[in-house]
Design a protein around this motif. Structure first.
Motif, mmCIF file in Angstrom:
data_model
loop_
_atom_site.group_PDB
_atom_site.id
_atom_site.type_symbol
_atom_site.label_atom_id
_atom_site.label_comp_id
_atom_site.label_asym_id
_atom_site.label_seq_id
_atom_site.Cartn_x
_atom_site.Cartn_y
_atom_site.Cartn_z
ATOM 1 N N MET A 26 73.434 1.389 -23.225
ATOM 2 C CA MET A 26 73.679 0.135 -24.126
ATOM 3 C C MET A 26 74.251 0.625 -25.573
ATOM 4 O O MET A 26 75.285 -0.170 -25.908
ATOM 5 C CB MET A 26 72.445 -0.460 -24.119
ATOM 6 N N SER A 27 73.952 1.768 -25.891
ATOM 7 C CA SER A 27 74.425 2.322 -27.225
ATOM 8 C C SER A 27 75.925 2.553 -27.035
ATOM 9 O O SER A 27 76.809 2.283 -27.752
ATOM 10 C CB SER A 27 73.794 3.553 -27.526
ATOM 11 N N ARG A 28 76.219 3.305 -25.846
ATOM 12 C CA ARG A 28 77.748 3.385 -25.658
ATOM 13 C C ARG A 28 78.553 2.251 -25.476
ATOM 14 O O ARG A 28 79.561 2.082 -26.035
ATOM 15 C CB ARG A 28 77.760 4.125 -24.216
ATOM 16 N N ASP A 29 77.813 1.186 -24.699
ATOM 17 C CA ASP A 29 78.677 -0.200 -24.679
ATOM 18 C C ASP A 29 78.590 -1.017 -26.099
ATOM 19 O O ASP A 29 79.639 -1.672 -26.011
ATOM 20 C CB ASP A 29 77.953 -0.890 -23.641
ATOM 21 N N SER A 30 77.864 -0.526 -27.091
ATOM 22 C CA SER A 30 77.756 -1.471 -28.215
ATOM 23 C C SER A 30 79.076 -0.801 -29.145
ATOM 24 O O SER A 30 79.361 -1.381 -30.279
ATOM 25 C CB SER A 30 76.534 -1.327 -28.947
ATOM 26 N N LYS A 31 79.826 0.204 -28.436
ATOM 27 C CA LYS A 31 80.533 0.913 -29.167
ATOM 28 C C LYS A 31 81.983 0.686 -28.800
ATOM 29 O O LYS A 31 83.120 1.089 -29.429
ATOM 30 C CB LYS A 31 80.422 2.066 -29.640
ATOM 31 N N GLY A 32 82.305 -0.071 -27.831
ATOM 32 C CA GLY A 32 83.761 0.037 -26.959
ATOM 33 C C GLY A 32 83.951 -1.207 -26.461
ATOM 34 O O GLY A 32 83.608 -2.422 -26.912
ATOM 35 N N GLU A 33 84.804 -0.836 -25.445
ATOM 36 C CA GLU A 33 85.277 -2.227 -24.497
ATOM 37 C C GLU A 33 84.228 -2.772 -24.061
ATOM 38 O O GLU A 33 84.374 -4.234 -24.396
ATOM 39 C CB GLU A 33 86.039 -1.628 -23.319
ATOM 40 N N PRO A 34 83.101 -2.912 -23.688
ATOM 41 C CA PRO A 34 81.897 -3.503 -23.180
ATOM 42 C C PRO A 34 81.622 -4.667 -24.765
ATOM 43 O O PRO A 34 81.570 -5.924 -24.277
ATOM 44 C CB PRO A 34 80.785 -2.797 -22.761
ATOM 45 N N PHE A 35 81.511 -4.212 -25.535
ATOM 46 C CA PHE A 35 81.249 -4.750 -26.924
ATOM 47 C C PHE A 35 82.286 -6.005 -27.087
ATOM 48 O O PHE A 35 81.881 -7.186 -27.298
ATOM 49 C CB PHE A 35 81.053 -3.990 -28.257
ATOM 50 N N ILE A 36 83.496 -5.500 -27.070
ATOM 51 C CA ILE A 36 84.524 -6.498 -27.338
ATOM 52 C C ILE A 36 84.489 -7.663 -26.128
ATOM 53 O O ILE A 36 84.727 -8.752 -26.509
ATOM 54 C CB ILE A 36 85.985 -5.721 -27.076
ATOM 55 N N ILE A 37 84.511 -7.033 -24.854
ATOM 56 C CA ILE A 37 84.433 -8.238 -23.997
ATOM 57 C C ILE A 37 83.269 -9.088 -24.114
ATOM 58 O O ILE A 37 83.398 -10.576 -24.084
ATOM 59 C CB ILE A 37 84.316 -7.411 -22.466
ATOM 60 N N ARG A 38 81.897 -8.536 -24.308
ATOM 61 C CA ARG A 38 80.962 -9.432 -24.549
ATOM 62 C C ARG A 38 80.843 -10.097 -25.796
ATOM 63 O O ARG A 38 80.758 -11.467 -25.863
ATOM 64 C CB ARG A 38 79.657 -8.675 -24.868
ATOM 65 N N GLU A 39 81.711 -9.877 -26.876
ATOM 66 C CA GLU A 39 81.895 -10.518 -28.204
ATOM 67 C C GLU A 39 83.017 -11.859 -27.875
ATOM 68 O O GLU A 39 82.722 -12.996 -28.243
ATOM 69 C CB GLU A 39 82.332 -9.759 -29.274
ATOM 70 N N LEU A 40 83.962 -11.529 -26.987
ATOM 71 C CA LEU A 40 84.939 -12.724 -26.827
ATOM 72 C C LEU A 40 84.376 -13.640 -25.766
ATOM 73 O O LEU A 40 84.551 -14.619 -25.836
ATOM 74 C CB LEU A 40 86.121 -11.965 -26.396
ATOM 75 N N ALA A 41 83.425 -13.182 -24.961
ATOM 76 C CA ALA A 41 82.479 -13.880 -24.312
ATOM 77 C C ALA A 41 81.790 -15.003 -24.770
ATOM 78 O O ALA A 41 81.860 -16.297 -24.405
ATOM 79 C CB ALA A 41 82.054 -13.310 -22.918
ATOM 80 N N VAL A 42 81.053 -14.476 -25.649
ATOM 81 C CA VAL A 42 80.096 -15.271 -26.500
ATOM 82 C C VAL A 42 80.867 -16.141 -27.444
ATOM 83 O O VAL A 42 80.474 -17.316 -27.664
ATOM 84 C CB VAL A 42 79.162 -14.409 -27.060
ATOM 85 N N LYS A 43 81.576 -15.661 -28.195
ATOM 86 C CA LYS A 43 82.196 -16.306 -29.369
ATOM 87 C C LYS A 43 83.804 -16.976 -29.137
ATOM 88 O O LYS A 43 84.126 -17.879 -30.009
ATOM 89 C CB LYS A 43 82.346 -15.460 -30.731
ATOM 90 N N GLY A 44 84.480 -16.406 -28.133
ATOM 91 C CA GLY A 44 85.842 -17.334 -27.749
ATOM 92 C C GLY A 44 86.609 -16.628 -28.579
ATOM 93 O O GLY A 44 86.466 -15.078 -29.203
#
Length: 164
Positions: A26-44
């Motif tokens: 989760m820490s790794r994911d909060s710094k990279g591609e997974p974060f960007i994907i999640r941010e766009l999925a949630v906020k558009g």
């Protein structure tokens, strides 16, 4: 030492001293591609500047991440027709699929943990976590502690589901 300090020490040790593989991922994911994907999925759709602020990263770091995601076909970047200086970033179908996969992977992992804890302990844990999170919205390190009225208002809002 009071129960508060002892409990705080135990919590910190449990959360940071015993970093699980899930926490590390989760820490790794909060710094990279997974974060960007999640941010766009949630906020558009977002701009790179908005993504950099959310990620707390430099524009160069975000640009590198966006280039990698674009190469994988998971995001698209489009220039704003009204202001060519602005770029809009959005998920492609492949990006939406990745976001759903990420969400489902996390859900399955947490549900497994809950199955191990049992229904009663899981419900207690979730109730206590909601309460703890409400207090955390009020109590900011280095600032005065909230008043009884502020606490009462925060819990009233959390019960109705209103955002603060």
């Amino acid at each position: 030492m009071g129960f508060e300090q002892e409990s705080c020490d135990r919590l910190m040790k449990a959360m940071w001293g015993k970093r699980s593989q899930m926490q590390q991922a989760m820490s790794r994911d909060s710094k990279g591609e997974p974060f960007i994907i999640r941010e766009l999925a949630v906020k558009g759709t977002q701009t790179p500047t908005q993504l950099a602020a959310a990620l707390k990263a430099t524009s160069g770091r975000v640009s590198t991440l966006l280039a990698a995601l674009e190469k994988k076909g998971q995001i698209r970047r489009e220039i704003d027709p009204k202001d060519r200086r602005i770029v809009h970033v959005s998920l492609t179908e492949a990006g939406h699929e990745r976001a759903e996969r990420q969400r489902e992977d996390m859900r399955e992992a947490v549900c497994w943990i809950f199955s191990q804890m049992g229904e009663r302990r899981t419900r207690e844990f979730v109730d206590l976590t909601e309460e703890f999170a409400t207090y955390m919205t009020l109590c900011i390190p280095g600032r005065p502690r909230p008043t009884a009225e502020e606490v009462k208002q925060a819990f009233a809002q959390s019960e109705t589901g209103d955002a603060q």
